[in-house]
Enzyme design. Structure first.
Site, short mmCIF file in Angstrom:
data_model
loop_
_atom_site.label_atom_id
_atom_site.label_comp_id
_atom_site.label_asym_id
_atom_site.label_seq_id
_atom_site.Cartn_x
_atom_site.Cartn_y
_atom_site.Cartn_z
N ARG A 74 2.27 -5.02 0.78
CA ARG A 74 2.15 -6.51 1.32
C ARG A 74 1.74 -6.59 2.69
O ARG A 74 1.13 -7.56 3.01
CB ARG A 74 3.50 -6.91 1.11
CG ARG A 74 3.40 -8.52 1.10
CD ARG A 74 4.66 -8.97 0.61
NE ARG A 74 4.84 -10.44 0.67
CZ ARG A 74 5.65 -11.28 1.57
NH1 ARG A 74 6.64 -10.29 2.31
NH2 ARG A 74 5.66 -12.53 1.59
N HIS A 78 -1.47 -9.27 3.92
CA HIS A 78 -1.24 -10.18 4.63
C HIS A 78 -1.96 -9.90 6.16
O HIS A 78 -2.35 -10.94 6.81
CB HIS A 78 0.27 -10.42 5.07
CG HIS A 78 0.97 -11.09 4.10
ND1 HIS A 78 2.18 -11.92 4.06
CD2 HIS A 78 0.63 -11.00 2.60
CE1 HIS A 78 2.56 -12.61 2.94
NE2 HIS A 78 1.53 -12.14 1.89
N ASN A 108 5.42 -14.93 6.28
CA ASN A 108 5.89 -13.69 6.74
C ASN A 108 7.60 -13.78 7.30
O ASN A 108 7.88 -12.58 7.27
CB ASN A 108 4.95 -13.37 7.88
CG ASN A 108 3.57 -12.90 7.41
OD1 ASN A 108 3.19 -12.39 6.37
ND2 ASN A 108 2.55 -13.20 8.29
N HIS A 206 2.16 -7.26 -7.46
CA HIS A 206 3.59 -7.97 -7.86
C HIS A 206 4.29 -7.25 -9.12
O HIS A 206 5.27 -7.75 -9.69
CB HIS A 206 3.56 -9.67 -8.06
CG HIS A 206 3.10 -10.47 -6.88
ND1 HIS A 206 2.60 -11.24 -6.98
CD2 HIS A 206 2.91 -9.84 -5.58
CE1 HIS A 206 2.26 -11.73 -5.88
NE2 HIS A 206 2.61 -10.93 -4.83
#
Length: 320
Positions: A74, A78, A108, A206
């Site tokens: 992740r 990001h 975040n 996910h």
């Protein structure tokens, strides 16, 4: 004779101009040009044990925290979605360097995690190969290793990214949201050169990890705090597989932004066929690996642009 001399001079000038352009291209980074200057063999001579070092640190971290692989991938997402894959997400607030961290934007804040593991990886690499491996490349390799350790595909990671010396708060505020409708998600991905297949494949990350219940379709049950964690896949929460797509077909995706790839009015002609294809076979693995490389090539800094941070949380000119 004079004509011959003029032609020769013109030819030489052309060669000199071509050479100058090549030097310019090699000397400057590729921010804005996908993947230019990257190579899977980038550290073969300067730090050949890079991948093994990163893998060992992640394996140790998994023993204490099974969520770490999902958290690390992740971070790479990001990072790349904000001004390219340049490690900007890792920078802390630093008033002296006029840096405001991206860690506190809504997408975040109290959500992005695994920064301590990245610190441990960086320390191990600095001990082995001081000043060689960038924080941006650490994120790219950590993402691939995390997926492979969790049972997913492995892929060859192009390397040679350099680290940014700035952050981009406005761009970070526009990261994909768990509540985005499909067309908004498609727009955000398209703006980075990613198509519907990339969207469906990358959302497949996910398939493992956790999310805070406040971000799920069913929200939090009575007595749960907003930060209570929910498995993204209730059956194999720590395994990277294609069960995520089966969950979507049964209407059991935890995040609204996942389920819209089937339920949104435009899904039938765009993302839904891809979801069904990925649910039926491991074609997902191949596409996921391809899309991860594509995402990892978003606007890297190379050549002389940026720097190789000694501490992923601070730019080099700041004492630490």
């Amino acid at each position: 004779m004079a004509a011959s001399f003029r032609l020769s001079l013109a030819a030489r000038c052309s060669l000199l101009l071509t050479a100058a352009l090549l030097v310019l291209l090699l000397s400057h980074g590729a921010h804005g040009h996908g993947g230019a200057g990257l190579s899977s063999s980038f550290y073969d001579g300067s730090c050949p044990g890079t991948r093994d070092i990163i893998r060992r640190v992640i394996q140790d971290a998994r023993v204490a925290d099974a969520r770490i692989p999902a958290s690390l991938i992740r971070l790479h997402f990001h990072d790349c979605f904000v001004n390219g894959c340049d490690g900007s997400l890792l920078l802390d607030d630093d008033p002296q360097a006029a840096i405001m961290t991206e860690k506190n934007v809504p997408a975040n804040d109290r959500s992005a995690r695994g920064f301590g593991v990245v610190d441990n990886i960086k320390r191990a690499l600095e001990n082995a190969c001081p000043g060689i491996v960038s924080c941006a490349d650490i994120l790219a390799l950590a993402a691939e290793i995390s997926v492979e350790l969790a049972g997913g595909p492995s892929w060859t990671v192009p390397l040679g990214r350099r680290d940014s010396t700035t952050t981009n708060i406005e761009s970070a505020k526009n990261l994909p949201s768990p509540f985005d409708p499909l067309e908004r998600l498609q727009e955000k991905f398209k703006n980075l050169g990613l198509d519907d297949t990339d969207l469906v494949a990358l959302q497949g990350a996910h398939t493992f990890g956790r999310a805070q219940c406040q971000f799920t379709q069913r929200n939090c049950t009575a007595g749960q705090s907003e930060g209570a964690l929910v498995n993204l896949d209730g059956v194999t929460p720590d395994v990277f597989d294609n069960k995520y797509y089966g969950n979507l077909l049964r209407g059991r995706a935890q995040l609204p932004s996942d389920q819209v790839m089937l339920s949104d009015p435009v899904a039938a002609r765009t993302t839904a066929p891809i979801v069904r294809r990925f649910s039926g076979n491991q074609d997902f693995f191949r596409n996921f690996a391809t899309s991860m490389v594509k995402m990892g090539n978003i606007s890297p800094l190379t050549g002389r642009d940026g720097e190789i941070r000694k501490n992923c949380r601070r730019v080099n000119k700041t004492p630490y």
